[in-house]
Design a protein around this motif. Structure first.
Motif, short mmCIF file in Angstrom:
data_model
loop_
_atom_site.label_atom_id
_atom_site.label_comp_id
_atom_site.label_asym_id
_atom_site.label_seq_id
_atom_site.Cartn_x
_atom_site.Cartn_y
_atom_site.Cartn_z
N LEU A 218 4.34 -15.44 -4.25
CA LEU A 218 4.49 -14.49 -2.96
C LEU A 218 5.46 -13.63 -3.18
O LEU A 218 6.86 -13.93 -3.30
N ILE A 219 5.01 -12.27 -2.83
CA ILE A 219 6.35 -11.41 -2.96
C ILE A 219 6.49 -10.94 -1.35
O ILE A 219 5.48 -9.97 -0.84
N ASN A 220 7.55 -11.27 -0.63
CA ASN A 220 7.80 -10.74 0.80
C ASN A 220 8.32 -9.45 0.36
O ASN A 220 9.84 -9.18 0.49
N ASN A 221 7.66 -8.27 0.31
CA ASN A 221 8.12 -6.81 0.26
C ASN A 221 8.14 -5.91 1.51
O ASN A 221 8.86 -5.17 1.67
N ALA A 222 7.20 -6.17 2.38
CA ALA A 222 7.03 -5.52 3.47
C ALA A 222 8.36 -5.29 4.45
O ALA A 222 9.06 -6.25 4.62
N GLY A 223 8.62 -4.33 4.74
CA GLY A 223 9.84 -4.23 5.31
C GLY A 223 9.94 -2.81 6.32
O GLY A 223 9.19 -1.88 6.08
N ASP B 81 10.97 3.24 -10.86
CA ASP B 81 12.00 2.72 -11.38
C ASP B 81 12.42 1.45 -10.69
O ASP B 81 12.75 0.40 -11.22
N CYS B 82 12.56 1.27 -9.40
CA CYS B 82 12.89 0.16 -8.65
C CYS B 82 11.76 -0.97 -8.87
O CYS B 82 11.96 -1.99 -9.33
N ALA B 83 10.46 -0.64 -8.94
CA ALA B 83 9.61 -1.42 -9.18
C ALA B 83 9.54 -2.17 -10.61
O ALA B 83 9.46 -3.31 -10.85
N ALA B 84 10.06 -1.27 -11.59
CA ALA B 84 10.14 -1.64 -13.00
C ALA B 84 11.26 -2.74 -13.00
O ALA B 84 11.13 -3.83 -13.78
N THR C 185 0.83 -1.11 -0.03
CA THR C 185 0.01 0.11 -0.01
C THR C 185 0.89 1.26 0.02
O THR C 185 0.31 2.21 0.21
N ASP C 186 2.16 1.18 0.13
CA ASP C 186 2.99 2.20 0.10
C ASP C 186 4.29 1.81 -0.52
O ASP C 186 4.62 1.00 -0.71
N GLY C 187 4.92 3.06 -1.07
CA GLY C 187 6.57 2.85 -1.24
C GLY C 187 6.55 2.07 -2.61
O GLY C 187 5.78 2.01 -3.39
N ILE C 188 7.63 1.09 -2.53
CA ILE C 188 8.12 0.16 -3.55
C ILE C 188 6.71 -0.67 -3.79
O ILE C 188 6.45 -0.93 -4.97
N GLY C 189 6.20 -1.09 -2.66
CA GLY C 189 5.23 -2.13 -2.73
C GLY C 189 3.86 -1.46 -3.76
O GLY C 189 3.28 -2.45 -4.41
N ARG C 190 3.63 -0.30 -3.36
CA ARG C 190 2.51 0.34 -4.01
C ARG C 190 2.95 0.34 -5.59
O ARG C 190 2.00 0.03 -6.52
N GLU C 191 4.05 0.70 -6.01
CA GLU C 191 4.29 0.96 -7.05
C GLU C 191 4.58 -0.34 -8.00
O GLU C 191 4.10 -0.49 -9.12
N LEU C 192 5.16 -1.51 -7.23
CA LEU C 192 5.09 -2.78 -7.75
C LEU C 192 3.56 -3.26 -7.91
O LEU C 192 3.29 -3.93 -9.00
N ALA C 193 2.64 -2.96 -7.13
CA ALA C 193 1.36 -3.49 -7.15
C ALA C 193 0.83 -3.01 -8.75
O ALA C 193 0.06 -3.59 -9.38
#
Length: 240
Positions: free
Chosen positions: A78-83, A198-201, A14-22
Motif C-alpha cells: 500500500l502506497i499512500n501517495n495522494a496529497g 527522479d523522485c519516483a526513482a 494518475t498524476d505527478g509523482i504518483g504517475r511516474e511511480l506507477a
C-alpha cells in the motif's frame, strides 16, 4: 523487497509523482492499481494499462470506494501517495476551513483508514509493505502552508509509531520525504524543483532496499542540518 509479481495499491497514481511511480513500479514487474479523481487523467491511466479506481480520497465515500474495489484482491504493498495543499495564511486572506478539512482528510485521515482496513490482508501476505509519503515539511514547516505541514507531520508521527507496532511482523513500513517536486500542486513555487521521474526513482530504490526512511533530493540536506541544529532547520524552512 522484490517488486516483481507484487500487487500494489497506489493512491494518487494518475498524476505527478504518483504517475511516474506507477510507471516505474510497473516496469519492475508489479501489478499497479492506482486511484485518481480527475476523469481525463483516469482515462489516460486506463489507456496506459492500469486498473484505476475513481475515488476522491478527501471524503469517506472515496475511501470506501477504494476499499470496496480491492476487497477481493491480495494487496502486497500500500502506497499512500495522494496529497493536496491548502491555503491557510492570515497574511493573505481568511482561510477556507472547508478546504482545510479536505486537506486534512486526504493527507492524514485517508492513509490511516486505508492502513487500518487493509491491515489484516497485508498481514496475511508472505511479505508486505506500507509506504507513507510525508514531506520535508514534516520535519520543519513553512509559514505559508501550516495545514499541509501539520498533516504531513501528523502522518510522519503516525508512521514512526506504526513501524514500532509492526516490528517483527511481515509488514515493512517506509516513510518517503520528498522535496518540492515539479507537479501541478507546486506550480508557481520557485524554480529549483526535483523532477517527478527522479523522485519516483529514489522511492523505488528505497522500496527495493527495504529502507525505513527515504529522504529524497534536497531533503537529505535538510535532515543533515536538522541533525546538527533543529532550531536552524526550522528557521530556514519557516520563511518559505
Amino acid at each position: 523487497m522484490q517488486l516483481n509479481g507484487k500487487t500494489i495499491l497506489l493512491t494518487g497514481g494518475t498524476d505527478g509523482i504518483g504517475r511516474e511511480l506507477a510507471g516505474q513500479l510497473k516496469a519492475k514487474g508489479a501489478t499497479v492499481i492506482v486511484t485518481g479523481r480527475t476523469p481525463e487523467r483516469i482515462e489516460a491511466a486506463k489507456a496506459a494499462g492500469y486498473e484505476v479506481i475513481a475515488a476522491d480520497l478527501s471524503t469517506q465515500a472515496g475511501v470506501d470506494a477504494v476499499l470496496a474495489a480491492v476487497k477481493d484482491l491480495d494487496v502486497d504493498i500500500l502506497i499512500n501517495n495522494a496529497g493536496v495543499g491548502s491555503d491557510h495564511d492570515f497574511r493573505e486572506a481568511a482561510p477556507d476551513l472547508a478546504d482545510n478539512d479536505r486537506c486534512i482528510w486526504l493527507n492524514l485521515n485517508a492513509p490511516v483508514h486505508l492502513i487500518t482496513h487493509l491491515m489484516d490482508g497485508l498481514k496475511a501476505r508472505p511479505e508486505a509493505m506500507i509506504v507513507n509519503t510525508t514531506s520535508g515539511l514534516a520535519v520543519a514547516p513553512r509559514a505559508g502552508g501550516p495545514i499541509y505541514c501539520a498533516t504531513k507531520a501528523g502522518l510522519r508521527s503516525y508512521t514512526l509509531a506504526l513501524r514500532e507496532q509492526l516490528k517483527g511482523t511481515n509488514i515493512h513500513v517506509l516513510e518517503v520525504l520528498p522535496p518540492v517536486v515539479e507537479t501541478k500542486m507546486t506550480a508557481g513555487r520557485g524554480s529549483k524543483k526535483m523532477s517527478p521521474q527522479d523522485c519516483a526513482a529514489q522511492i523505488v530504490d528505497a522500496m527495493e532496499s527495504n529502507a525505513t526512511e527515504a529522504n529524497v533530493g534536497m531533503v537529505k540536506l535538510l535532515r543533515f542540518v536538522y541533525s546538527i541544529s533543529p532550531a536552524l532547520a526550522r528557521r530556514i524552512m519557516i520563511r518559505f
